[in-house]
Design an enzyme around this catalytic site. Structure first.
Site, PDB file in Angstrom:
ATOM      1  N   ASN A 150     -21.329  16.218 113.881  1.00 19.00           N
ATOM      2  CA  ASN A 150     -20.922  17.131 112.802  1.00 19.00           C
ATOM      3  C   ASN A 150     -21.075  16.589 111.386  1.00 19.00           C
ATOM      4  O   ASN A 150     -21.387  17.347 110.478  1.00 19.00           O
ATOM      5  CB  ASN A 150     -19.501  17.661 113.048  1.00 19.00           C
ATOM      6  CG  ASN A 150     -18.460  16.591 113.142  1.00 19.00           C
ATOM      7  OD1 ASN A 150     -18.757  15.420 113.354  1.00 19.00           O
ATOM      8  ND2 ASN A 150     -17.216  16.975 112.979  1.00 19.00           N
ATOM      9  N   LYS A 173     -25.675   4.598 118.270  1.00 17.14           N
ATOM     10  CA  LYS A 173     -26.027   5.652 119.240  1.00 17.14           C
ATOM     11  C   LYS A 173     -25.618   6.986 118.589  1.00 17.14           C
ATOM     12  O   LYS A 173     -24.449   7.371 118.625  1.00 17.14           O
ATOM     13  CB  LYS A 173     -25.285   5.344 120.521  1.00 17.14           C
ATOM     14  CG  LYS A 173     -25.292   6.244 121.698  1.00 17.14           C
ATOM     15  CD  LYS A 173     -26.302   7.296 121.843  1.00 17.14           C
ATOM     16  CE  LYS A 173     -25.673   8.441 122.598  1.00 17.14           C
ATOM     17  NZ  LYS A 173     -25.756   9.699 121.883  1.00 17.14           N
ATOM     18  N   PRO A 174     -26.587   7.674 117.960  1.00 16.47           N
ATOM     19  CA  PRO A 174     -26.238   8.951 117.317  1.00 16.47           C
ATOM     20  C   PRO A 174     -26.108  10.075 118.335  1.00 16.47           C
ATOM     21  O   PRO A 174     -26.528   9.939 119.494  1.00 16.47           O
ATOM     22  CB  PRO A 174     -27.418   9.206 116.373  1.00 16.47           C
ATOM     23  CG  PRO A 174     -28.569   8.483 116.995  1.00 16.47           C
ATOM     24  CD  PRO A 174     -28.013   7.348 117.819  1.00 16.47           C
ATOM     25  N   ALA A 175     -25.561  11.207 117.903  1.00 19.80           N
ATOM     26  CA  ALA A 175     -25.425  12.373 118.784  1.00 19.80           C
ATOM     27  C   ALA A 175     -26.814  12.896 119.163  1.00 19.80           C
ATOM     28  O   ALA A 175     -27.768  12.798 118.385  1.00 19.80           O
ATOM     29  CB  ALA A 175     -24.636  13.466 118.070  1.00 19.80           C
ATOM     30  N   SER A 227     -15.217  13.534 120.678  1.00 21.54           N
ATOM     31  CA  SER A 227     -14.141  14.321 121.281  1.00 21.54           C
ATOM     32  C   SER A 227     -13.131  13.407 121.992  1.00 21.54           C
ATOM     33  O   SER A 227     -13.463  12.288 122.403  1.00 21.54           O
ATOM     34  CB  SER A 227     -14.734  15.306 122.289  1.00 21.54           C
ATOM     35  OG  SER A 227     -15.428  14.579 123.283  1.00 21.54           O
ATOM     36  N   GLU A 248     -11.981   7.690 116.782  1.00 19.24           N
ATOM     37  CA  GLU A 248     -11.678   8.788 115.847  1.00 19.24           C
ATOM     38  C   GLU A 248     -11.991  10.063 116.603  1.00 19.24           C
ATOM     39  O   GLU A 248     -13.172  10.388 116.827  1.00 19.24           O
ATOM     40  CB  GLU A 248     -12.577   8.683 114.598  1.00 19.24           C
ATOM     41  CG  GLU A 248     -12.374   7.434 113.773  1.00 19.24           C
ATOM     42  CD  GLU A 248     -11.116   7.479 112.918  1.00 19.24           C
ATOM     43  OE1 GLU A 248     -10.593   8.585 112.678  1.00 19.24           O
ATOM     44  OE2 GLU A 248     -10.655   6.411 112.509  1.00 19.24           O
ATOM     45  N   LEU A 249     -10.949  10.814 116.999  1.00 23.80           N
ATOM     46  CA  LEU A 249     -11.177  11.879 117.980  1.00 23.80           C
ATOM     47  C   LEU A 249     -10.832  13.267 117.450  1.00 23.80           C
ATOM     48  O   LEU A 249     -10.754  13.488 116.256  1.00 23.80           O
ATOM     49  CB  LEU A 249     -10.413  11.541 119.262  1.00 23.80           C
ATOM     50  CG  LEU A 249     -10.700  10.128 119.821  1.00 23.80           C
ATOM     51  CD1 LEU A 249      -9.844   9.826 121.031  1.00 23.80           C
ATOM     52  CD2 LEU A 249     -12.180   9.954 120.149  1.00 23.80           C
ATOM     53  N   CYS A 282     -13.637  17.803 112.148  1.00 20.10           N
ATOM     54  CA  CYS A 282     -12.500  17.312 112.924  1.00 20.10           C
ATOM     55  C   CYS A 282     -11.181  17.677 112.244  1.00 20.10           C
ATOM     56  O   CYS A 282     -10.231  18.073 112.898  1.00 20.10           O
ATOM     57  CB  CYS A 282     -12.601  15.808 113.111  1.00 20.10           C
ATOM     58  SG  CYS A 282     -12.771  14.909 111.562  1.00 20.10           S
ATOM     59  N   GLU A 378      -9.090  22.572 121.161  1.00 19.05           N
ATOM     60  CA  GLU A 378      -9.703  22.414 119.833  1.00 19.05           C
ATOM     61  C   GLU A 378     -10.888  23.373 119.713  1.00 19.05           C
ATOM     62  O   GLU A 378     -11.813  23.324 120.526  1.00 19.05           O
ATOM     63  CB  GLU A 378     -10.211  20.975 119.643  1.00 19.05           C
ATOM     64  CG  GLU A 378     -10.878  20.783 118.285  1.00 19.05           C
ATOM     65  CD  GLU A 378     -11.549  19.416 118.099  1.00 19.05           C
ATOM     66  OE1 GLU A 378     -11.997  18.814 119.094  1.00 19.05           O
ATOM     67  OE2 GLU A 378     -11.631  18.973 116.937  1.00 19.05           O
ATOM     68  N   GLU A 456     -10.035   4.315 109.815  1.00 18.86           N
ATOM     69  CA  GLU A 456     -11.370   4.063 109.291  1.00 18.86           C
ATOM     70  C   GLU A 456     -11.402   4.378 107.804  1.00 18.86           C
ATOM     71  O   GLU A 456     -10.926   5.431 107.380  1.00 18.86           O
ATOM     72  CB  GLU A 456     -12.351   4.964 110.037  1.00 18.86           C
ATOM     73  CG  GLU A 456     -13.714   4.387 110.153  1.00 18.86           C
ATOM     74  CD  GLU A 456     -14.579   5.218 111.077  1.00 18.86           C
ATOM     75  OE1 GLU A 456     -14.721   6.431 110.857  1.00 18.86           O
ATOM     76  OE2 GLU A 456     -15.120   4.645 112.041  1.00 18.86           O
TER      77      GLU A 456
HETATM   78  P1  NAD Z   1     -18.797  14.203 121.732  1.00 19.24           P
HETATM   79  O1  NAD Z   1     -17.569  13.527 122.191  1.00 19.24           O
HETATM   80  O2  NAD Z   1     -19.427  15.188 122.614  1.00 19.24           O
HETATM   81  O3  NAD Z   1     -19.933  13.100 121.406  1.00 19.24           O
HETATM   82  C1  NAD Z   1     -19.705  12.040 120.499  1.00 19.24           C
HETATM   83  C2  NAD Z   1     -20.686  10.914 120.808  1.00 19.24           C
HETATM   84  O4  NAD Z   1     -20.334  10.320 122.067  1.00 19.24           O
HETATM   85  C3  NAD Z   1     -22.138  11.369 120.940  1.00 19.24           C
HETATM   86  O5  NAD Z   1     -22.994  10.394 120.372  1.00 19.24           O
HETATM   87  C4  NAD Z   1     -22.312  11.429 122.448  1.00 19.24           C
HETATM   88  O6  NAD Z   1     -23.668  11.285 122.855  1.00 19.24           O
HETATM   89  C5  NAD Z   1     -21.480  10.248 122.902  1.00 19.24           C
HETATM   90  N1  NAD Z   1     -21.028  10.287 124.306  1.00 19.24           N
HETATM   91  C6  NAD Z   1     -20.946  11.362 125.131  1.00 19.24           C
HETATM   92  N2  NAD Z   1     -20.481  10.978 126.352  1.00 19.24           N
HETATM   93  C7  NAD Z   1     -20.233   9.641 126.268  1.00 19.24           C
HETATM   94  C8  NAD Z   1     -19.715   8.674 127.190  1.00 19.24           C
HETATM   95  N3  NAD Z   1     -19.352   8.992 128.435  1.00 19.24           N
HETATM   96  N4  NAD Z   1     -19.578   7.392 126.768  1.00 19.24           N
HETATM   97  C9  NAD Z   1     -19.908   7.052 125.497  1.00 19.24           C
HETATM   98  N5  NAD Z   1     -20.413   7.914 124.588  1.00 19.24           N
HETATM   99  C10 NAD Z   1     -20.574   9.199 124.975  1.00 19.24           C
HETATM  100  O7  NAD Z   1     -18.428  14.827 120.296  1.00 19.24           O
HETATM  101  P2  NAD Z   1     -19.294  15.797 119.372  1.00 19.24           P
HETATM  102  O8  NAD Z   1     -19.389  17.134 120.024  1.00 19.24           O
HETATM  103  O9  NAD Z   1     -20.545  15.128 118.923  1.00 19.24           O
HETATM  104  O10 NAD Z   1     -18.323  15.875 118.084  1.00 19.24           O
HETATM  105  C11 NAD Z   1     -17.257  16.771 117.989  1.00 19.24           C
HETATM  106  C12 NAD Z   1     -15.931  16.100 118.315  1.00 19.24           C
HETATM  107  O11 NAD Z   1     -15.759  14.943 117.503  1.00 19.24           O
HETATM  108  C13 NAD Z   1     -14.752  16.988 118.001  1.00 19.24           C
HETATM  109  O12 NAD Z   1     -13.775  16.828 118.982  1.00 19.24           O
HETATM  110  C14 NAD Z   1     -14.264  16.466 116.656  1.00 19.24           C
HETATM  111  O13 NAD Z   1     -12.924  16.770 116.356  1.00 19.24           O
HETATM  112  C15 NAD Z   1     -14.500  15.015 116.826  1.00 19.24           C
HETATM  113  N6  NAD Z   1     -14.600  14.357 115.528  1.00 19.24           N
HETATM  114  C16 NAD Z   1     -13.580  13.535 115.133  1.00 19.24           C
HETATM  115  C17 NAD Z   1     -13.625  12.927 113.871  1.00 19.24           C
HETATM  116  C18 NAD Z   1     -12.542  12.000 113.405  1.00 19.24           C
HETATM  117  O14 NAD Z   1     -12.758  11.281 112.432  1.00 19.24           O
HETATM  118  N7  NAD Z   1     -11.366  11.984 114.027  1.00 19.24           N
HETATM  119  C19 NAD Z   1     -14.703  13.180 113.026  1.00 19.24           C
HETATM  120  C20 NAD Z   1     -15.714  14.034 113.473  1.00 19.24           C
HETATM  121  C21 NAD Z   1     -15.654  14.606 114.725  1.00 19.24           C
END
Ligand code: NAD
Length: 479
Positions: A150, A173-175, A227, A248-249, A282, A378, A456
């Site tokens: 995001n 490791k980016p998304a 997440s 950071e979730l 988030c 969420e 952070e």
């Molecule tokens: P996601 O959890 O689907 O993915 C995040 C990252 O983790 C990606 O790079 C993904 O490839 C990787 N990943 C997926 N499975 C994994 C595993 N088993 N082991 C290790 N890495 C793995 O999240 P998203 O959809 O990209 O982002 C949205 C979520 O992130 C929302 O829940 C949002 O609230 C949260 N978020 C939190 C903050 C914060 O600062 N608290 C900031 C931005 C987004």
């Protein structure tokens, strides 16, 4: 584009790739490698060589290189912003400041690291009068930085810059939906002096690449933004080798509007806070907790604001809201809205997907604590669940009725009440008289409860990215 391992641009050894699409149009932009076990091992090998190189590089030199990288990112801001907007549907008007802040984060950590000191102890313990004891903050080693879709550039940089400034080698490791702009930023850093084995980037399925990094005994720390579901997996995997895990979730942040608030301001900031990044933030307000006496006025105001929004191409300077990241994301929001309506909420406006990846700004009134959206669910889209309240205690109880605790917003003209409520909210940050959709790059940003572990920001992350070592000069003062 290709991955970066040991200073080289590489494909996955197994030859697998995946597509990166333009989120707004679903056109193919590029194909990137899908890393497997061999690629991850190679990146870990290189980073373990790189950690020695970088730890020996004096901090002034690390900082100089990082400042140069920041200048190079600034110089290419427009190109990077267009890339970011195109691959994720983020407004170009929002993409430019994101790239700018990434360069500022690099500079902030570079400067801070030059003045990141250890401690010296006093001789107050009897028998230690002739000893000198001091500590230094030393790097952790290899840090894996896993980032979400995001705010890919800003949030990757919060991790990369902190880890590098502290003297660690990094594996990024980016998304998977939108890795391209982060890849370009990493490429710029490598072209501007970060050694090849100090900064690696792997693309691929998170459940494969992220999981291998989290399990590896040769990765010393994982810092993940994503997440809560993935955070829990990474925490469990990381625990097997007792590595440091910073998380950071997700969040389900409250936006509390008291009847004495500046209602126009509340309506404006509720709308801006929720539709920014098409609701995929988030810390955006995700539950609108409004005093019943002004609830209808608030809803009418938000409806009017929503009607005035221009939805469309993220690259158009006049657009107010772009697309969601993917068709899958739009379908998920639809499922959540449908569920909430089924559970008894009233659909005031919106409620539909359009152009495959866009979602109409949607208001759901009459939300109650029994509904999932009021607690653990969420919603990552432009959805406004409205929950009424009649007393301050009730507003606090509703706000805390969630496993999350990221940020919050409180609207009232009574500053005593604002501070009272803020002190009772279970979350990492509270914005008074705006929504909680706020992040200063220095702020110790982070969540309570299931919203994360650690903080952070330039003010704090260097502590997390280093470990303190005690140096004891025993009897050094003895004649
Ligand atoms: P996601 O959890 O689907 O993915 C995040 C990252 O983790 C990606 O790079 C993904 O490839 C990787 N990943 C997926 N499975 C994994 C595993 N088993 N082991 C290790 N890495 C793995 O999240 P998203 O959809 O990209 O982002 C949205 C979520 O992130 C929302 O829940 C949002 O609230 C949260 N978020 C939190 C903050 C914060 O600062 N608290 C900031 C931005 C987004």
């Amino acid at each position: 584009m290709k991955m970066f391992i040991d200073g080289k641009k590489v494909d996955a050894r197994g030859g697998k790739t995946f597509d990166v699409l333009n989120s707004a149009t679903l056109e193919l932009i590029d194909k990137v490698p899908s890393a497997g076990v061999a690629d991850v091992e190679e990146a870990i090998d290189a980073a373990n060589r790189g950690k020695a190189v970088w730890a020996k590089t004096p901090v002034h030199e690390r900082a100089r290189i990082m400042q140069k990288c920041a200048d190079a990112i600034d110089a290419r801001r427009e190109e990077l912003a267009v890339s970011l907007s195109t691959e994720m549907g983020k407004l170009i008007r929002e993409a430019r400041p994101e790239v700018r802040v990434a360069a500022q984060i690099l500079r902030g950590f570079a400067e801070k690291a030059c003045h990141h000191y250890g401690q010296t102890m006093t001789e107050y313990q009897v028998g230690t009068e002739n000893d000198i004891i001091f500590t230094r903050r030393e790097p952790l080693g290899v840090v894996a930085c896993i980032s979400p879709f995001n705010y890919p550039v800003e949030l990757s940089m919060q991790k990369i810059a902190a880890a590098l400034a502290a003297g660690n080698a990094v594996i990024v490791k980016p998304a998977s939906d939108n890795p391209l702009t982060v890849m370009k930023v990493v490429e710029i850093c490598l072209e501007n002096g970060i050694p090849g084995n100090v900064l690696q980037l792997l693309t691929g399925n998170g459940a494969v690449v992220g999981d291998l990094l989290a399990h590896s005994p040769r990765v010393n720390a994982i810092t993940l933004t994503g997440s809560t579901e993935v955070g829990l997996r990474v925490a469990a995997a990381g625990a097997k080798t007792l590595k440091r895990v910073f998380l950071e979730l997700g969040g389900n942040d409250p936006f509390v509007v008291f009847a004495d608030a500046d209602l126009e301001l509340a309506i404006r900031d509720a709308t801006l806070g929720r539709v920014q990044n098409a609701g995929q933030t988030c810390c955006s307000p995700k539950r609108f907790i409004v005093e019943n006496s002004v609830r209808q006025k608030f809803i009418d105001g938000v409806v009017a604001r929503i009607k005035g929004l221009k939805l469309g191409s993220p690259l158009d300077e006049t657009t107010d809201m772009g697309s969601l990241i993917s068709e899958r994301a739009a379908a998920e929001v639809q499922k959540q809205v449908d569920l909430t309506v089924k559970q008894g909420a009233r659909l005031v406006c919106g409620g539909h997907i359009f152009n495959k990846t866009y979602y109409e700004p949607t208001i759901l009134d009459g939300v109650t604590l029994e509904m999932d959206i009021a607690g653990a669910l969420e919603c990552f889209g432009p959805v406004f669940p409205i929950i009424g309240f009649d007393s301050e205690d009730e507003a606090v109880a509703i706000s805390n009725h969630t496993p999350y605790g990221l940020q919050a917003g409180v609207m009232t003209r009574d500053m005593g009440r604002a501070m009272r409520v803020a002190s009772r909210l279970e979350c990492g940050g509270i914005v008074i008289n705006s929504s909680g959709n706020y992040r200063h790059l220095d702020q110790p940003f982070g969540g309570w409860k299931m919203s994360g572990v650690g903080r952070e920001g330039v003010s704090v992350t260097l502590d997390e990215m280093t470990q303190e070592k005690s140096y004891i000069l025993k009897n050094i003062l003895q004649k």
